[in-house]
Design a protein around this motif. Sequence first.
Motif, mmCIF file in Angstrom:
data_model
loop_
_atom_site.group_PDB
_atom_site.id
_atom_site.type_symbol
_atom_site.label_atom_id
_atom_site.label_comp_id
_atom_site.label_asym_id
_atom_site.label_seq_id
_atom_site.Cartn_x
_atom_site.Cartn_y
_atom_site.Cartn_z
ATOM 1 N N GLN A 1 -21.641 51.723 121.595
ATOM 2 C CA GLN A 1 -22.478 52.057 120.438
ATOM 3 C C GLN A 1 -21.717 53.039 119.547
ATOM 4 O O GLN A 1 -21.145 54.012 120.014
ATOM 5 C CB GLN A 1 -23.789 52.686 120.892
ATOM 6 N N TRP A 2 -21.742 52.770 118.251
ATOM 7 C CA TRP A 2 -21.058 53.594 117.260
ATOM 8 C C TRP A 2 -22.072 54.113 116.265
ATOM 9 O O TRP A 2 -22.900 53.362 115.755
ATOM 10 C CB TRP A 2 -19.997 52.763 116.538
ATOM 11 N N ASN A 3 -21.986 55.425 115.963
ATOM 12 C CA ASN A 3 -22.926 56.075 115.050
ATOM 13 C C ASN A 3 -22.202 56.528 113.789
ATOM 14 O O ASN A 3 -21.177 57.207 113.864
ATOM 15 C CB ASN A 3 -23.585 57.266 115.738
ATOM 16 N N LEU A 4 -22.766 56.183 112.654
ATOM 17 C CA LEU A 4 -22.204 56.541 111.363
ATOM 18 C C LEU A 4 -22.273 58.048 111.155
ATOM 19 O O LEU A 4 -23.304 58.668 111.422
ATOM 20 C CB LEU A 4 -22.998 55.845 110.255
ATOM 21 N N PHE A 5 -21.170 58.638 110.660
ATOM 22 C CA PHE A 5 -21.220 60.056 110.324
ATOM 23 C C PHE A 5 -20.738 60.343 108.905
ATOM 24 O O PHE A 5 -20.881 61.469 108.424
ATOM 25 C CB PHE A 5 -20.446 60.913 111.344
ATOM 26 N N GLU A 6 -20.201 59.343 108.223
ATOM 27 C CA GLU A 6 -19.774 59.523 106.841
ATOM 28 C C GLU A 6 -19.590 58.139 106.226
ATOM 29 O O GLU A 6 -19.188 57.206 106.908
ATOM 30 C CB GLU A 6 -18.451 60.282 106.796
ATOM 31 N N TYR A 7 -19.889 58.027 104.920
ATOM 32 C CA TYR A 7 -19.644 56.748 104.272
ATOM 33 C C TYR A 7 -19.479 56.895 102.771
ATOM 34 O O TYR A 7 -19.874 57.883 102.169
ATOM 35 C CB TYR A 7 -20.737 55.726 104.593
ATOM 36 N N TYR A 8 -18.876 55.848 102.204
ATOM 37 C CA TYR A 8 -18.741 55.678 100.757
ATOM 38 C C TYR A 8 -19.399 54.354 100.410
ATOM 39 O O TYR A 8 -19.344 53.399 101.185
ATOM 40 C CB TYR A 8 -17.271 55.584 100.330
ATOM 41 N N THR A 9 -20.003 54.291 99.234
ATOM 42 C CA THR A 9 -20.537 53.040 98.721
ATOM 43 C C THR A 9 -20.427 53.077 97.201
ATOM 44 O O THR A 9 -20.365 54.151 96.607
ATOM 45 C CB THR A 9 -21.994 52.797 99.178
ATOM 46 N N GLU A 10 -20.393 51.906 96.612
ATOM 47 C CA GLU A 10 -20.217 51.788 95.166
ATOM 48 C C GLU A 10 -21.249 50.794 94.623
ATOM 49 O O GLU A 10 -20.912 49.674 94.261
ATOM 50 C CB GLU A 10 -18.791 51.304 94.907
ATOM 51 N N PRO A 11 -22.534 51.204 94.580
ATOM 52 C CA PRO A 11 -23.563 50.251 94.167
ATOM 53 C C PRO A 11 -23.515 49.870 92.691
ATOM 54 O O PRO A 11 -23.889 48.767 92.328
ATOM 55 C CB PRO A 11 -24.861 50.981 94.498
ATOM 56 N N GLY A 12 -23.058 50.758 91.859
ATOM 57 C CA GLY A 12 -22.931 50.479 90.425
ATOM 58 C C GLY A 12 -21.521 50.825 90.008
ATOM 59 O O GLY A 12 -20.563 50.435 90.652
ATOM 60 N N LYS A 13 -21.417 51.586 88.954
ATOM 61 C CA LYS A 13 -20.101 52.026 88.496
ATOM 62 C C LYS A 13 -19.716 53.364 89.110
ATOM 63 O O LYS A 13 -18.633 53.867 88.864
ATOM 64 C CB LYS A 13 -20.087 52.136 86.969
ATOM 65 N N GLU A 14 -20.614 53.925 89.914
ATOM 66 C CA GLU A 14 -20.395 55.242 90.491
ATOM 67 C C GLU A 14 -20.103 55.127 91.984
ATOM 68 O O GLU A 14 -20.754 54.368 92.699
ATOM 69 C CB GLU A 14 -21.649 56.094 90.277
ATOM 70 N N LEU A 15 -19.133 55.904 92.454
ATOM 71 C CA LEU A 15 -18.810 55.965 93.872
ATOM 72 C C LEU A 15 -19.676 57.041 94.505
ATOM 73 O O LEU A 15 -19.703 58.172 94.043
ATOM 74 C CB LEU A 15 -17.333 56.283 94.072
#
Length: 142
Positions: free
Chosen positions: A30-44
């Motif tokens: 099992q792996w647990n998220l601790f940080e992420y990036y996403t780019e839903p629009g023009k903004e990171l």
Amino acid sequence: MKINAVFSKIVYWLKTSEMFARPSKQLPGQWNLFEYYTEPGKELIHKQEEQLKEEQLFLRLEFSENADFSYETNLPINFIAEEGNLTWSIAKNFITLIHRDDFRKNQEFQFAIENGVLKILKKDTFGKIILFGFFRKKVAVK
């Protein structure tokens, strides 16, 4: 400017040799998220561990030894399109989630395991980041 820094991090881990160091033996668990990036629009958007805790956001991925895959999340990201009967396989630096009932619903992600951290990257057809996530493996309690 911030986007260039993220892309240089992505390019760096794609070039590391650790991606190919027997990931099939390291991935189950099992792996647990601790940080992420996403780019839903023009903004990171960048969320760090403290922000995830404050907002009570989580993403747990589970890769079983017998190739079953499951996950739980409350992130506002459509990271995995299909739920249900999924298995996993790996080839080079890609994880494929296999939909047992319809191969057209299979999904592919780039990944690396470096210093005990699982990094998963999923982009859309235009090259925008859906999720670039960093995960720690849950330690089994004996």
